[in-house]
Design a protein around this motif. Sequence first.
Motif, PDB file in Angstrom:
ATOM      1  N   THR A 237       6.151 147.384  22.139  1.00 33.20           N
ATOM      2  CA  THR A 237       6.160 148.793  21.736  1.00 33.20           C
ATOM      3  C   THR A 237       5.866 149.692  22.924  1.00 33.20           C
ATOM      4  O   THR A 237       6.537 150.715  23.130  1.00 33.20           O
ATOM      5  N   GLU A 238       4.873 149.338  23.735  1.00 29.96           N
ATOM      6  CA  GLU A 238       4.555 150.161  24.907  1.00 29.96           C
ATOM      7  C   GLU A 238       5.740 150.242  25.860  1.00 29.96           C
ATOM      8  O   GLU A 238       6.034 151.311  26.423  1.00 29.96           O
TER       9      GLU A 238
ATOM     10  N   VAL B 244       8.133 152.675  24.293  1.00 30.39           N
ATOM     11  CA  VAL B 244       7.566 154.019  24.332  1.00 30.39           C
ATOM     12  C   VAL B 244       7.782 154.648  25.705  1.00 30.39           C
ATOM     13  O   VAL B 244       8.109 155.837  25.821  1.00 30.39           O
TER      14      VAL B 244
ATOM     15  N   ALA C 124       7.555 152.411  18.043  1.00 25.79           N
ATOM     16  CA  ALA C 124       7.720 153.291  19.199  1.00 25.79           C
ATOM     17  C   ALA C 124       8.013 154.720  18.772  1.00 25.79           C
ATOM     18  O   ALA C 124       7.553 155.677  19.421  1.00 25.79           O
TER      19      ALA C 124
END
Length: 333
Positions: free
Chosen positions: A155-156, A159, A194
């Motif tokens: 997810t990071e 993002v 995200a």
Amino acid sequence: MVLIEDEPTGPAPRTNPEVGKWDNRGVRRSGHGRIIVRKRADVSGLRLMAVHAHPDDESSKGAATMARYAAEGHEVLVVTLTGGERGDILNPAMDIPGVRERLPEVRREEMAAAAAVLGVRQTWLGFVDSGLPEGDPLPPLPDGCFALVPLEVSTEALVKVVREFRPHVMTTYDEKGGYPHPDHIRCHEVSVAAYEAAADPEQFPDAGPAWEVSKLYYSHGFIRQRMQLFHDELLARGEESPFAEWLEQWSKDRDEIMGRVTTQVECADFFDARDDALRSHRTQIDPNGRFFAVPTELQRKLWPTEEYELARTRVRTSLPENDLFAGIEEGAS
């Protein structure tokens, strides 16, 4: 192939009648099957991000929509989460010495070719293909593969791309992944996470300034009604249908998909670009396969749209829609 011409600010130029006339969308078809798109001077340049699990997914799910928006002057970015390293060679003509040994490199070359055909940008998130497990019971997924990466880590990574590109709209798969490949299901989970996290400055502060994506869509490509329509038309013409087996084996839990569709984007003029992008993935797509069984002109006549489900929105819109950017003001930052 989609070609783009700048729209003149003065009177519209005369066009050669042999290659067709501009329609009211600024599109004309050449005598060689090419789509010519006149760039609109009033396009605000909104941004669309399409998140996909593997190279070739972008060309089979929403490709004509992306080509249309790119041709109209919007920015389109494909984010490919894995390299497709564990994919099989599905085109017999490409199952030759030297291809399988360098499959990851070949798939990157194919992806670059497909992006060029569609007129979009593309980036890799860098995770490793999980493969499609087969057997009863199913074998464990390979260590280090995308589907086993902690959700927070993947997810990071997404993002960061969202905050750099700042899309107004994101597209991805539904909770079933479109089909139950572990990477497709994980793609859904990562994309939804995200979408939410990118807007929160307290989440992943090192990934850049927070950005609110206005809308998130699920793309829906395998729709029974569409396949049935093509099947029936081919039989009515006395031709063989390649869809009989698919329709017979169609799972009842997939029959509700059309009922979930909120948005149908007309993009028939870009079906040729979609097919050319698919053919660019030579290891994955057999040019004589079922993807190309229905003549393009018949598709344009019977089903000229691609389908989406509005899953999240931060702007007001009216359903049903015919534009992924509906409700987003032109000139948005």
